[in-house]
Motif scaffolding. Structure first.
Motif, PDB file in Angstrom:
ATOM      1  N   UNK A   1      94.900 -75.924  16.575  1.00  0.00           N
ATOM      2  CA  UNK A   1      93.820 -76.832  16.203  1.00  0.00           C
ATOM      3  C   UNK A   1      92.648 -76.057  15.593  1.00  0.00           C
ATOM      4  N   UNK A   2      92.397 -76.310  14.345  1.00  0.00           N
ATOM      5  CA  UNK A   2      91.271 -75.658  13.661  1.00  0.00           C
ATOM      6  C   UNK A   2      89.938 -76.113  14.251  1.00  0.00           C
ATOM      7  N   UNK A   3      89.889 -77.339  14.732  1.00  0.00           N
ATOM      8  CA  UNK A   3      88.637 -77.869  15.307  1.00  0.00           C
ATOM      9  C   UNK A   3      88.271 -77.109  16.574  1.00  0.00           C
ATOM     10  N   UNK A   4      89.236 -76.934  17.489  1.00  0.00           N
ATOM     11  CA  UNK A   4      88.946 -76.214  18.739  1.00  0.00           C
ATOM     12  C   UNK A   4      88.631 -74.748  18.475  1.00  0.00           C
ATOM     13  N   UNK A   5      89.323 -74.150  17.530  1.00  0.00           N
ATOM     14  CA  UNK A   5      89.032 -72.753  17.190  1.00  0.00           C
ATOM     15  C   UNK A   5      87.629 -72.617  16.598  1.00  0.00           C
ATOM     16  N   UNK A   6      87.237 -73.572  15.760  1.00  0.00           N
ATOM     17  CA  UNK A   6      85.893 -73.547  15.167  1.00  0.00           C
ATOM     18  C   UNK A   6      84.826 -73.763  16.236  1.00  0.00           C
ATOM     19  N   UNK A   7      85.092 -74.676  17.171  1.00  0.00           N
ATOM     20  CA  UNK A   7      84.128 -74.912  18.257  1.00  0.00           C
ATOM     21  C   UNK A   7      83.965 -73.664  19.116  1.00  0.00           C
ATOM     22  N   UNK A   8      85.073 -72.982  19.367  1.00  0.00           N
ATOM     23  CA  UNK A   8      84.995 -71.743  20.134  1.00  0.00           C
ATOM     24  C   UNK A   8      84.195 -70.686  19.381  1.00  0.00           C
ATOM     25  N   UNK A   9      84.449 -70.535  18.105  1.00  0.00           N
ATOM     26  CA  UNK A   9      83.717 -69.545  17.313  1.00  0.00           C
ATOM     27  C   UNK A   9      82.212 -69.856  17.294  1.00  0.00           C
ATOM     28  N   UNK A  10      81.865 -71.126  17.169  1.00  0.00           N
ATOM     29  CA  UNK A  10      80.449 -71.513  17.184  1.00  0.00           C
ATOM     30  C   UNK A  10      79.808 -71.220  18.538  1.00  0.00           C
ATOM     31  N   UNK A  11      80.509 -71.544  19.606  1.00  0.00           N
ATOM     32  CA  UNK A  11      79.976 -71.297  20.950  1.00  0.00           C
ATOM     33  C   UNK A  11      79.838 -69.801  21.203  1.00  0.00           C
ATOM     34  N   UNK A  12      80.840 -69.036  20.772  1.00  0.00           N
ATOM     35  CA  UNK A  12      80.793 -67.580  20.944  1.00  0.00           C
ATOM     36  C   UNK A  12      79.622 -66.987  20.165  1.00  0.00           C
ATOM     37  N   UNK A  13      79.441 -67.454  18.938  1.00  0.00           N
ATOM     38  CA  UNK A  13      78.343 -66.955  18.110  1.00  0.00           C
ATOM     39  C   UNK A  13      76.984 -67.307  18.724  1.00  0.00           C
ATOM     40  N   UNK A  14      76.862 -68.500  19.279  1.00  0.00           N
ATOM     41  CA  UNK A  14      75.611 -68.905  19.922  1.00  0.00           C
ATOM     42  C   UNK A  14      75.314 -68.009  21.119  1.00  0.00           C
ATOM     43  N   UNK A  15      76.333 -67.696  21.911  1.00  0.00           N
ATOM     44  CA  UNK A  15      76.149 -66.803  23.058  1.00  0.00           C
ATOM     45  C   UNK A  15      75.755 -65.406  22.607  1.00  0.00           C
ATOM     46  N   UNK A  16      76.433 -64.910  21.593  1.00  0.00           N
ATOM     47  CA  UNK A  16      76.119 -63.571  21.082  1.00  0.00           C
ATOM     48  C   UNK A  16      74.701 -63.511  20.528  1.00  0.00           C
ATOM     49  N   UNK A  17      74.293 -64.534  19.797  1.00  0.00           N
ATOM     50  CA  UNK A  17      72.937 -64.561  19.241  1.00  0.00           C
ATOM     51  C   UNK A  17      71.883 -64.615  20.340  1.00  0.00           C
ATOM     52  N   UNK A  18      72.149 -65.384  21.379  1.00  0.00           N
ATOM     53  CA  UNK A  18      71.204 -65.478  22.485  1.00  0.00           C
ATOM     54  C   UNK A  18      71.082 -64.140  23.198  1.00  0.00           C
ATOM     55  N   UNK A  19      72.226 -63.488  23.458  1.00  0.00           N
ATOM     56  CA  UNK A  19      72.190 -62.168  24.088  1.00  0.00           C
ATOM     57  C   UNK A  19      71.466 -61.154  23.212  1.00  0.00           C
ATOM     58  N   UNK A  20      71.679 -61.230  21.910  1.00  0.00           N
ATOM     59  CA  UNK A  20      70.987 -60.325  20.986  1.00  0.00           C
ATOM     60  C   UNK A  20      69.474 -60.526  21.075  1.00  0.00           C
ATOM     61  N   UNK A  21      69.043 -61.775  21.071  1.00  0.00           N
ATOM     62  CA  UNK A  21      67.603 -62.040  21.139  1.00  0.00           C
ATOM     63  C   UNK A  21      67.023 -61.607  22.486  1.00  0.00           C
ATOM     64  N   UNK A  22      67.804 -61.747  23.556  1.00  0.00           N
ATOM     65  CA  UNK A  22      67.342 -61.271  24.861  1.00  0.00           C
ATOM     66  C   UNK A  22      67.172 -59.759  24.846  1.00  0.00           C
ATOM     67  N   UNK A  23      68.142 -59.067  24.259  1.00  0.00           N
ATOM     68  CA  UNK A  23      68.055 -57.601  24.195  1.00  0.00           C
ATOM     69  C   UNK A  23      66.869 -57.156  23.349  1.00  0.00           C
ATOM     70  N   UNK A  24      66.592 -57.892  22.283  1.00  0.00           N
ATOM     71  CA  UNK A  24      65.469 -57.555  21.410  1.00  0.00           C
ATOM     72  C   UNK A  24      64.146 -57.734  22.148  1.00  0.00           C
TER      73      UNK A  24
END
Length: 60
Positions: free
Chosen positions: A28-51
């Protein structure tokens, strides 16, 4: 728990659920895309916390 911890916990929960759905439906491309978006959101949040850590340390 402070707001930062709550936000991180929620983001990781969403990422975990999206990952589970992507594993259950690997074609399912939809579930894979949702996972990628969620993963990216988590990574961005962690990056901003580290900054923000050096800024908080300097203000003490």
């Amino acid at each position: 728990m402070d707001v930062t911890q709550v936000n991180l916990k929620n983001l990781l929960h969403v990422t975990d659920k999206a990952y589970e759905m992507a594993i259950q439906h690997p074609s399912s491309a939809i579930y894979l895309a949702k996972y990628e978006l969620a993963k990216r959101a988590s990574e961005n949040y962690l990056f901003s916390m580290r900054q923000s850590l050096p800024k908080k340390a300097k203000s003490r």
